[in-house]
Motif scaffolding. Sequence first.
Motif, PDB file in Angstrom:
ATOM      1  N   LEU A  27      28.257  76.380  52.172  1.00 39.59           N
ATOM      2  CA  LEU A  27      28.216  74.922  51.978  1.00 39.59           C
ATOM      3  C   LEU A  27      29.406  74.277  52.668  1.00 39.59           C
ATOM      4  N   ALA A  28      30.583  74.924  52.570  1.00 42.32           N
ATOM      5  CA  ALA A  28      31.786  74.390  53.217  1.00 42.32           C
ATOM      6  C   ALA A  28      31.567  74.266  54.718  1.00 42.32           C
ATOM      7  N   ALA A  29      30.960  75.282  55.303  1.00 43.69           N
ATOM      8  CA  ALA A  29      30.749  75.286  56.754  1.00 43.69           C
ATOM      9  C   ALA A  29      29.826  74.149  57.189  1.00 43.69           C
ATOM     10  N   CYS A  30      28.992  73.669  56.274  1.00 45.72           N
ATOM     11  CA  CYS A  30      28.100  72.545  56.588  1.00 45.72           C
ATOM     12  C   CYS A  30      28.706  71.207  56.196  1.00 45.72           C
ATOM     13  N   GLY A  31      29.879  71.232  55.577  1.00 44.35           N
ATOM     14  CA  GLY A  31      30.495  69.983  55.130  1.00 44.35           C
ATOM     15  C   GLY A  31      29.824  69.422  53.884  1.00 44.35           C
ATOM     16  N   ALA A  60      25.807  66.554  58.242  1.00 50.59           N
ATOM     17  CA  ALA A  60      26.120  67.970  58.050  1.00 50.59           C
ATOM     18  C   ALA A  60      26.753  68.540  59.316  1.00 50.59           C
ATOM     19  N   LEU A  61      27.730  69.407  59.161  1.00 52.16           N
ATOM     20  CA  LEU A  61      28.320  70.112  60.302  1.00 52.16           C
ATOM     21  C   LEU A  61      27.376  71.239  60.688  1.00 52.16           C
ATOM     22  N   LEU A  62      27.033  71.307  61.956  1.00 49.19           N
ATOM     23  CA  LEU A  62      26.090  72.323  62.422  1.00 49.19           C
ATOM     24  C   LEU A  62      26.780  73.247  63.415  1.00 49.19           C
ATOM     25  N   ARG A  63      26.107  74.326  63.770  1.00 50.08           N
ATOM     26  CA  ARG A  63      26.654  75.236  64.776  1.00 50.08           C
ATOM     27  C   ARG A  63      26.416  74.712  66.192  1.00 50.08           C
ATOM     28  N   SER A  64      25.578  73.705  66.299  1.00 48.18           N
ATOM     29  CA  SER A  64      25.034  73.352  67.609  1.00 48.18           C
ATOM     30  C   SER A  64      25.746  72.217  68.333  1.00 48.18           C
ATOM     31  N   GLY A  65      26.863  71.693  67.777  1.00 47.66           N
ATOM     32  CA  GLY A  65      27.425  70.474  68.371  1.00 47.66           C
ATOM     33  C   GLY A  65      28.643  70.645  69.258  1.00 47.66           C
ATOM     34  N   ALA A  66      29.075  71.887  69.534  1.00 43.82           N
ATOM     35  CA  ALA A  66      30.315  72.074  70.313  1.00 43.82           C
ATOM     36  C   ALA A  66      30.137  71.604  71.753  1.00 43.82           C
ATOM     37  N   GLN A  67      31.171  70.938  72.287  1.00 47.23           N
ATOM     38  CA  GLN A  67      31.137  70.378  73.645  1.00 47.23           C
ATOM     39  C   GLN A  67      32.259  70.989  74.478  1.00 47.23           C
ATOM     40  N   PRO A  68      32.025  71.144  75.811  1.00 48.04           N
ATOM     41  CA  PRO A  68      33.100  71.619  76.689  1.00 48.04           C
ATOM     42  C   PRO A  68      34.358  70.771  76.486  1.00 48.04           C
ATOM     43  N   GLN A  69      35.511  71.421  76.504  1.00 43.16           N
ATOM     44  CA  GLN A  69      36.846  70.810  76.289  1.00 43.16           C
ATOM     45  C   GLN A  69      37.228  70.674  74.822  1.00 43.16           C
ATOM     46  N   ASP A  70      36.273  70.833  73.900  1.00 34.82           N
ATOM     47  CA  ASP A  70      36.649  70.794  72.472  1.00 34.82           C
ATOM     48  C   ASP A  70      37.690  71.870  72.187  1.00 34.82           C
ATOM     49  N   ASP A  71      38.584  71.579  71.260  1.00 38.02           N
ATOM     50  CA  ASP A  71      39.481  72.602  70.732  1.00 38.02           C
ATOM     51  C   ASP A  71      38.720  73.466  69.734  1.00 38.02           C
ATOM     52  N   VAL A  94      35.923  74.601  50.755  1.00 37.40           N
ATOM     53  CA  VAL A  94      34.979  73.529  50.438  1.00 37.40           C
ATOM     54  C   VAL A  94      35.556  72.146  50.745  1.00 37.40           C
ATOM     55  N   ALA A  95      36.817  71.910  50.380  1.00 38.43           N
ATOM     56  CA  ALA A  95      37.407  70.577  50.607  1.00 38.43           C
ATOM     57  C   ALA A  95      37.598  70.333  52.102  1.00 38.43           C
ATOM     58  N   LEU A  96      38.033  71.348  52.826  1.00 40.66           N
ATOM     59  CA  LEU A  96      38.216  71.187  54.279  1.00 40.66           C
ATOM     60  C   LEU A  96      36.896  70.846  54.952  1.00 40.66           C
ATOM     61  N   GLY A  97      35.842  71.576  54.599  1.00 40.75           N
ATOM     62  CA  GLY A  97      34.534  71.328  55.213  1.00 40.75           C
ATOM     63  C   GLY A  97      34.126  69.862  55.085  1.00 40.75           C
ATOM     64  N   GLN A  98      34.290  69.323  53.876  1.00 45.44           N
ATOM     65  CA  GLN A  98      33.897  67.915  53.671  1.00 45.44           C
ATOM     66  C   GLN A  98      34.822  66.967  54.420  1.00 45.44           C
ATOM     67  N   ALA A  99      36.118  67.320  54.495  1.00 48.28           N
ATOM     68  CA  ALA A  99      37.078  66.454  55.188  1.00 48.28           C
ATOM     69  C   ALA A  99      36.816  66.427  56.695  1.00 48.28           C
ATOM     70  N   LEU A 100      36.121  67.446  57.198  1.00 49.23           N
ATOM     71  CA  LEU A 100      35.871  67.535  58.642  1.00 49.23           C
ATOM     72  C   LEU A 100      34.616  66.795  59.093  1.00 49.23           C
ATOM     73  N   ARG A 101      33.864  66.237  58.133  1.00 45.73           N
ATOM     74  CA  ARG A 101      32.675  65.464  58.520  1.00 45.73           C
ATOM     75  C   ARG A 101      33.095  64.297  59.403  1.00 45.73           C
ATOM     76  N   GLY A 102      32.373  64.124  60.495  1.00 47.28           N
ATOM     77  CA  GLY A 102      32.712  63.031  61.407  1.00 47.28           C
ATOM     78  C   GLY A 102      33.846  63.379  62.361  1.00 47.28           C
ATOM     79  N   ILE A 103      34.462  64.545  62.197  1.00 47.08           N
ATOM     80  CA  ILE A 103      35.562  64.973  63.066  1.00 47.08           C
ATOM     81  C   ILE A 103      35.167  66.236  63.842  1.00 47.08           C
ATOM     82  N   ALA A 104      34.735  67.265  63.114  1.00 49.61           N
ATOM     83  CA  ALA A 104      34.340  68.510  63.771  1.00 49.61           C
ATOM     84  C   ALA A 104      32.999  68.324  64.465  1.00 49.61           C
ATOM     85  N   THR A 105      32.851  68.936  65.643  1.00 44.31           N
ATOM     86  CA  THR A 105      31.580  68.864  66.355  1.00 44.31           C
ATOM     87  C   THR A 105      30.668  70.033  65.982  1.00 44.31           C
ATOM     88  N   ALA A 106      31.275  71.147  65.518  1.00 45.07           N
ATOM     89  CA  ALA A 106      30.504  72.313  65.089  1.00 45.07           C
ATOM     90  C   ALA A 106      31.370  73.117  64.133  1.00 45.07           C
TER      91      ALA A 106
END
Length: 319
Positions: free
Chosen positions: A71-75, A138-149, A191-203
Amino acid sequence: MGEFELIDRFFNRPARAADLGIGDDCALLSLAPGMQMAVSCDMLVSGRHFFADAEPGALGHKALAVNLSDLAACGARPKAFTLALALPEADAAWLQPFATQMLALADAHGCELIGGDTTQGPLTICITVFGEVPRGQALLRSGAQPQDDIYASGTLGDARLALEARLGKLDLPAGLLSAAGLRMDQPTPRVALGQALRGIATAAVDVSDGLLGDLGHILQRSAVGATVYTSDARNLLALQSPLVPEALALHCVLAGGDDYELVFTAAPRHRADVESAARASRTPVTRIGRIDAQKGLRLLDIHGAPVPNTFASFDHFSS
Ligand code: ADP
Ligand code: MG
């Protein structure tokens, strides 16, 4: 003790967030408007995922923790879970600590046990968790973009070190072994990190089978490649000791598994936001690489020289 007495004694508590909890043919859950339900299932089998004589309290914690980690990994915010249990016997001395520690972790995350199934059989614990996440976020595995950290949370590799020591492949003094053992037995779902990363993490993905293997899932689903800086990753091992050979340390970090940390990607313009999310959730994060348009995974050492990738991650069906 019969099946129903067992359920009543160890698992049945008054329903709280659920509309209907344990005791009927189904449980009933409502979803707030604008929310999507995140669902994940994980199974732990004796002799496969844990030693048959594993301490029942730790097992209760871990069985739920690995599901909360998804669940954390999905935000997603945890809401409820079901518990399917196969037990060799109805042993109260085993069930008491198992249920107590599982329900303590559940309460810490506001995740309610709403049902399950109980049967006699070889010890197997199967949990399904239900969480909620604002629609489309939801944070997915599919959103990473070139140049992302690329970032990893917490520490990596210590669970695997404990496993190596418990299998007799590595000698560790008792103090170090118990510290590493805690990482193996009582992982901390982020769990808290996952939710805090919504809208920030791409994957995002949680690390269960090993950092490089699980990062590989992001690369595949996002159709990108990556470069990982091995010296930055190497520092993620909490147990920094001269007693741990360097090659083993790196192997544990990159391919150890059982860490239940998050690996995620974010655009460089969000570096300050990632830092804030880490602070707000009191979870350290470390930048360990970057996403490339060129497919494949490259490892670079501290001098920028290539490191051969010989780090296979865990696969239940590989020979
Ligand atoms: P059914 O026959 O409809 O499958 P059961 O008799 O197996 O129902 O279970 C009775 C109730 O107890 C159900 O509400 C079920 O969800 C719950 N239950 C069974 N086992 C567990 C368990 N290990 N943990 C929590 N709830 C359980
Ligand atoms: Mg049943």
